[in-house]
Design a protein around this motif. Structure first.
Motif, mmCIF file in Angstrom:
data_model
loop_
_atom_site.group_PDB
_atom_site.id
_atom_site.type_symbol
_atom_site.label_atom_id
_atom_site.label_comp_id
_atom_site.label_asym_id
_atom_site.label_seq_id
_atom_site.Cartn_x
_atom_site.Cartn_y
_atom_site.Cartn_z
ATOM 1 N N GLY A 184 -2.660 5.537 -5.075
ATOM 2 C CA GLY A 184 -1.627 6.085 -5.936
ATOM 3 C C GLY A 184 -0.291 5.456 -5.632
ATOM 4 N N TYR A 185 0.690 5.807 -6.460
ATOM 5 C CA TYR A 185 2.029 5.227 -6.320
ATOM 6 C C TYR A 185 3.095 6.296 -6.436
ATOM 7 C CZ TYR A 185 0.193 0.520 -6.678
ATOM 8 O OH TYR A 185 -0.481 -0.636 -6.437
ATOM 9 N N VAL A 186 4.171 6.092 -5.712
ATOM 10 C CA VAL A 186 5.405 6.850 -5.922
ATOM 11 C C VAL A 186 6.386 5.819 -6.455
ATOM 12 C CG1 VAL A 186 7.211 8.240 -4.865
ATOM 13 C CG2 VAL A 186 4.851 8.416 -4.015
ATOM 14 N N GLY A 187 6.632 5.849 -7.764
ATOM 15 C CA GLY A 187 7.351 4.732 -8.382
ATOM 16 C C GLY A 187 6.471 3.501 -8.273
ATOM 17 N N ASP A 188 7.004 2.405 -7.739
ATOM 18 C CA ASP A 188 6.154 1.218 -7.568
ATOM 19 C C ASP A 188 5.734 1.020 -6.115
ATOM 20 O OD1 ASP A 188 8.481 0.352 -6.450
ATOM 21 O OD2 ASP A 188 8.912 -1.164 -7.969
ATOM 22 N N GLU A 189 5.845 2.087 -5.348
ATOM 23 C CA GLU A 189 5.472 2.012 -3.931
ATOM 24 C C GLU A 189 4.126 2.698 -3.696
ATOM 25 O OE1 GLU A 189 8.004 2.583 0.118
ATOM 26 O OE2 GLU A 189 8.337 4.042 -1.471
ATOM 27 N N PRO A 190 3.146 1.967 -3.140
ATOM 28 C CA PRO A 190 1.834 2.594 -2.948
ATOM 29 C C PRO A 190 1.861 3.706 -1.893
ATOM 30 C CG PRO A 190 1.818 0.263 -2.254
ATOM 31 C CD PRO A 190 3.196 0.569 -2.713
ATOM 32 N N TYR A 191 0.936 4.639 -2.032
ATOM 33 C CA TYR A 191 0.795 5.722 -1.045
ATOM 34 C C TYR A 191 0.651 5.122 0.353
ATOM 35 C CZ TYR A 191 -0.213 9.429 -4.533
ATOM 36 O OH TYR A 191 -0.165 10.355 -5.548
ATOM 37 N N MET A 192 1.231 5.809 1.317
ATOM 38 C CA MET A 192 1.216 5.307 2.701
ATOM 39 C C MET A 192 1.206 6.494 3.666
ATOM 40 S SD MET A 192 5.202 4.116 2.746
ATOM 41 C CE MET A 192 6.528 5.333 2.504
ATOM 42 N N THR A 193 0.872 6.207 4.911
ATOM 43 C CA THR A 193 0.974 7.246 5.945
ATOM 44 C C THR A 193 2.429 7.328 6.405
ATOM 45 O OG1 THR A 193 0.433 5.668 7.706
ATOM 46 C CG2 THR A 193 -1.406 6.908 6.728
ATOM 47 N N LYS A 194 2.760 8.399 7.128
ATOM 48 C CA LYS A 194 4.145 8.562 7.578
ATOM 49 C C LYS A 194 4.571 7.406 8.473
ATOM 50 C CE LYS A 194 5.633 12.677 8.826
ATOM 51 N NZ LYS A 194 5.685 14.038 9.437
ATOM 52 N N GLY A 195 3.753 7.087 9.439
ATOM 53 C CA GLY A 195 4.069 6.013 10.380
ATOM 54 C C GLY A 195 4.792 6.554 11.600
ATOM 55 N N HIS A 196 4.508 5.949 12.721
ATOM 56 C CA HIS A 196 5.094 6.439 13.981
ATOM 57 C C HIS A 196 5.051 5.377 15.072
ATOM 58 C CE1 HIS A 196 0.735 7.369 14.029
ATOM 59 N NE2 HIS A 196 0.826 6.844 15.243
ATOM 60 N N PHE A 197 5.883 5.590 16.071
ATOM 61 C CA PHE A 197 5.745 4.906 17.355
ATOM 62 C C PHE A 197 4.904 5.807 18.253
ATOM 63 C CE2 PHE A 197 9.838 2.776 16.278
ATOM 64 C CZ PHE A 197 9.544 1.470 16.667
ATOM 65 N N SER A 215 -13.624 1.639 4.410
ATOM 66 C CA SER A 215 -13.776 1.323 2.988
ATOM 67 C C SER A 215 -12.405 1.242 2.340
ATOM 68 C CB SER A 215 -14.652 2.368 2.275
ATOM 69 O OG SER A 215 -14.024 3.626 2.284
ATOM 70 N N GLY A 216 -12.346 0.549 1.208
ATOM 71 C CA GLY A 216 -11.072 0.349 0.526
ATOM 72 C C GLY A 216 -10.294 -0.794 1.158
ATOM 73 N N GLU A 217 -9.076 -0.975 0.660
ATOM 74 C CA GLU A 217 -8.268 -2.062 1.221
ATOM 75 C C GLU A 217 -6.792 -1.720 1.223
ATOM 76 O OE1 GLU A 217 -7.937 -5.279 -2.220
ATOM 77 O OE2 GLU A 217 -10.005 -4.781 -1.716
ATOM 78 N N GLY A 218 -6.119 -2.296 2.206
ATOM 79 C CA GLY A 218 -4.694 -2.028 2.331
ATOM 80 C C GLY A 218 -4.078 -2.865 3.423
ATOM 81 N N GLU A 219 -2.971 -2.369 3.934
ATOM 82 C CA GLU A 219 -2.224 -3.109 4.954
ATOM 83 C C GLU A 219 -1.803 -2.177 6.071
ATOM 84 O OE1 GLU A 219 1.135 -5.159 3.250
ATOM 85 O OE2 GLU A 219 -0.080 -5.800 1.536
ATOM 86 N N VAL A 227 -0.831 1.375 4.386
ATOM 87 C CA VAL A 227 -0.494 1.434 2.967
ATOM 88 C C VAL A 227 -1.761 1.158 2.168
ATOM 89 C CG1 VAL A 227 0.990 0.449 1.173
ATOM 90 C CG2 VAL A 227 1.783 0.469 3.549
ATOM 91 N N ASN A 228 -2.032 1.962 1.151
ATOM 92 C CA ASN A 228 -3.206 1.729 0.305
ATOM 93 C C ASN A 228 -2.800 0.859 -0.884
ATOM 94 O OD1 ASN A 228 -5.466 1.725 -1.265
ATOM 95 N ND2 ASN A 228 -5.864 3.926 -1.104
ATOM 96 N N THR A 229 -3.137 -0.416 -0.827
ATOM 97 C CA THR A 229 -2.768 -1.334 -1.908
ATOM 98 C C THR A 229 -3.873 -1.467 -2.948
ATOM 99 O OG1 THR A 229 -3.595 -3.175 -0.589
ATOM 100 C CG2 THR A 229 -1.227 -2.704 -0.438
ATOM 101 N N GLY A 230 -4.985 -0.761 -2.750
ATOM 102 C CA GLY A 230 -6.111 -0.874 -3.672
ATOM 103 C C GLY A 230 -6.166 0.292 -4.647
ATOM 104 N N SER A 231 -7.281 0.395 -5.356
ATOM 105 C CA SER A 231 -7.427 1.462 -6.345
ATOM 106 C C SER A 231 -8.463 2.502 -5.911
ATOM 107 C CB SER A 231 -7.814 0.855 -7.701
ATOM 108 O OG SER A 231 -8.934 0.020 -7.538
ATOM 109 N N GLU A 232 -8.987 2.351 -4.694
ATOM 110 C CA GLU A 232 -9.954 3.312 -4.159
ATOM 111 C C GLU A 232 -9.390 3.951 -2.895
ATOM 112 O OE1 GLU A 232 -13.528 1.093 -3.494
ATOM 113 O OE2 GLU A 232 -13.425 0.287 -5.523
ATOM 114 N N ASN A 233 -10.065 5.003 -2.420
ATOM 115 C CA ASN A 233 -9.665 5.573 -1.134
ATOM 116 C C ASN A 233 -9.685 4.482 -0.070
ATOM 117 O OD1 ASN A 233 -9.731 7.980 -2.474
ATOM 118 N ND2 ASN A 233 -11.451 8.857 -1.323
ATOM 119 N N LEU A 234 -8.680 4.480 0.767
ATOM 120 C CA LEU A 234 -8.702 3.594 1.937
ATOM 121 C C LEU A 234 -9.049 4.473 3.139
ATOM 122 C CD1 LEU A 234 -8.257 1.029 3.546
ATOM 123 C CD2 LEU A 234 -5.791 1.446 3.448
#
Ligand code: F6R
Ligand code: ZN
Length: 170
Positions: free
Chosen positions: A74-87, A101-105, A137-144
């Motif tokens: 999915g997208y928020v505007g043109d930004e794909p769904y992502m996890t919060k991220g942390h150190f 499964s799926g693809e992303g970065e 970040v989920n850059t694909g169209s399926e669950n990552l």
């Protein structure tokens, strides 16, 4: 003593007593670049962005954290769904992400501001050493769906990572 062998699947994790954490847009809205797009999405509900399945474990330096995450497309505007991220705070140890499964970065940024992107896909391992804040970040169209392993005694530092503003650049 702890020994187990279970399939690397969310349903089996749950059967084995995994704690499931659901992250919705409202809980991470400020991390997205397009706040108006986020507000529009929230007017029609509060979409689930990802779910984390964490097996019960002692917070012990001799153990491992072995999470499965399901990151929806999915997208928020043109930004794909992502996890919060942390150190990882004290100890600032490494993490390995293995795609199921799926693809992303795997987006990583260090404290010097260097930003890097590593591919996440089924059958691939992406490795971030200590000192790299990490987010998927989920850059694909399926669950990552991905497996992440790190030391069990890490403490997640979301605050410092949120200040980095590390994003998927188009
Ligand atoms: C564990 C780890 C992953 C993430 C999970 C959700 O150290 O990095 O298991 O915790 O993918 O992401 P966050 O924690 O950033 O919301
Ligand atoms: Zn981590």
């Amino acid at each position: 003593e702890k020994l187990f062998s279970i399939p690397l699947l969310p349903a089996d994790y749950e059967t084995y007593g995994a704690l499931k954490t659901v992250r919705r847009l409202s809980q991470m809205k400020s991390l997205y670049a397009d706040q108006e797009a986020a507000d529009r999405l929230l007017e029609n509900g509060d979409p689930v962005i990802y779910e984390v399945y964490e097996l019960p474990h002692p917070n012990d330096e001799t153990d491992l954290l072995v999470n499965i995450t399901v990151l929806y497309p999915g997208y928020v505007g043109d930004e794909p769904y992502m996890t919060k991220g942390h150190f990882h705070r004290e100890p600032d140890t490494a993490e390995a992400v293995i795609g199921l499964s799926g693809e992303g970065e795997l987006l990583v940024q260090n404290r010097e501001g260097e930003l890097r992107s590593l591919k996440v896909a089924a059958g691939r391992i992406s490795y971030a050493g200590g000192g790299w804040a990490h987010r998927v970040v989920n850059t694909g169209s399926e669950n990552l769906v991905f497996f992440a392993v790190s030391g069990a005694n890490i403490v997640h530092d979301y605050e410092t990572a949120a200040e980095l503003n590390f994003k998927k650049r188009q």
